[in-house]
Scaffold this active site. Structure first.
Site: not given
Ligand code: LMR
Length: 399
Positions: A130, A211, A246
């Site tokens: 992420w 996570d 979510k």
């Molecule tokens: C995403 O990855 O799109 C979501 O987890 C929203 C975010 O906070 O980035």
């Protein structure tokens, strides 16, 4: 102070949503940010949430501060969801939970805690991960490193490469894992792989930080924490940063938790005091509303049942969109990888790497008003029966 301040680049995910909002084209589609939409393209408030909120508002008598770590009932509810009702870890008092503003808040508090205890520790993240992970830990003053995870040719976890990378991580470092629904690839570890990894982490003296932002979106509420629980059985200390954005669709309430499994019950009080210190100097104490909704639902049998049904429906709709994308691309003769499109059916959660290049992503946006994250990550939860033909025609046009 401000005249010479340089502009920062927009966030890769939220920045895309800003650009999407500003786009005047009426048929635009946002496959970027990880938000669930129903078949009508809406992100509704769950019925269980509406009901719990009504009850809670009715019974609410004060808006005084919560404790720094939030309420005990919230902590208990989180722990039972993560570790299971009959967890030995809970029974022996080896765990603490703090209510944080979202999963991101939990990650940041964890980062601050680690940095204070062990400034040299590095946080190892899957390649890719992420986009915000690197930023959060950098903001906490920690160095991040990458470990091999995803085989981009074969669109699956390269587990051998992952193990080899983990074998090279120095003792005491932190290994960030995605509990389920790996963001951005959708490629998860199998239960056997979790067990093998857990043994290796223990042997190497590494600290896992899990996570968990999508519990209930992969296979089911309980199955999605199998890996986490296997890890907690093997490794003495584990950090979990979880989110209810979510699975309760409570995105803007910012409801998450930092849960720490300690090696002994005796260590818990000191860890709690340090967690509280970090929180107090960051946001002081958590916002009450979202946490109260979650606690009300989890403590009430009927509300909980209703919520679980709504969660199952969200999961099933995402799975249906995965299947529909694959058949619709197959019909158009579009192959997202040399092995075809079926890899998308072996992945979990809202996201997969589509294999679309940065240029193709740019053309989707410019020529077709379809917004995809630059890495090629697509969000199945934003696809519908209605927009699928347009999504697939556009993909066909750019590949
Ligand atoms: C995403 O990855 O799109 C979501 O987890 C929203 C975010 O906070 O980035």
């Amino acid at each position: 102070m401000f005249e010479t301040m340089p502009a920062a680049s927009p966030d890769p995910i939220f920045g895309l949503s800003e650009a999407f909002r500003a786009d005047p084209r009426p048929d635009k589609i946002n496959l970027g940010i990880g938000v669930y939409r129903d078949e009508q393209g809406r992100t509704p408030v769950l019925a269980a949430v509406k009901e719990a909120e009504a009850r809670f508002l009715d019974e609410q008598t004060s808006m005084s501060y919560l404790a720094i770590e939030g309420t005990e009932s919230y902590g208990r509810a989180v722990q039972a969801l993560l570790l299971g009702d009959s967890s030995e870890i809970i029974a022996s008092g080896r765990v603490l939970t703090a209510h944080t503003p979202g999963g991101t808040g939990a990650l940041r508090v964890a980062g601050d805690l680690l940095r204070n205890q062990c400034p040299e520790t590095r946080v190892w993240m899957s390649e890719p991960t992420w986009a915000n992970h690197h930023q959060v830990f950098a903001a906490a003053g920690l160095t991040s490193r990458k470990y091999a995870y995803f085989d981009r040719q074969r669109n699956r976890v390269d587990f051998e490469a992952m193990l080899e990378a983990v074998e090279g991580i120095p003792q005491g470092d932190v290994v960030l894992l995605h509990g389920c629904c790996h963001n951005p690839t959708g490629a998860d570890l199998t239960p056997d792989q979790w067990r093998i990894l857990a043994r290796l982490l223990k042997e190497q003296g590494l600290l896992p930080l899990v996570d968990l932002a999508y519990q209930g979106f992969a296979i089911g509420l309980e199955a999605d924490v199998d890996g986490l629980q296997a890890l907690c059985k093997e490794v003495p200390e584990v950090i979990v940063c979880s989110s209810f954005s979510k699975n309760f669709a409570l995105y803007n309430e910012r409801v998450g938790a930092l849960t720490i499994v300690a090696g002994t019950a005796d260590a818990v009080d000191a860890i709690t005091s340090q967690v509280k210190l970090r929180i107090r100097s960051t946001y002081s104490n958590p916002p009450a509303h979202g946490g109260a909704i979650v606690t009300t639902i989890l403590e009430d049998e009927a509300l909980r049942r209703g919520w679980q049904e709504e969660l199952s429906r969200m999961r099933q709709r995402i799975q249906a969109m995965r299947r529909l994308l694959v058949t619709s691309l197959d019909e158009r003769g579009v192959r997202l990888s040399s092995e075809g499109n079926d890899f998308l059916l072996r992945q979990y959660g809202m996201f997969s790497f589509s294999g679309l290049t940065e240029q193709q992503v740019a053309r989707l946006r410019e020529d077709h008003a379809i917004y995809v994250v630059g890495s090629g990550r697509v969000n199945f939860a934003a696809m519908t029966q209605e927009n699928m033909p347009r999504v697939c025609d556009a993909i066909a046009a750019v590949v």
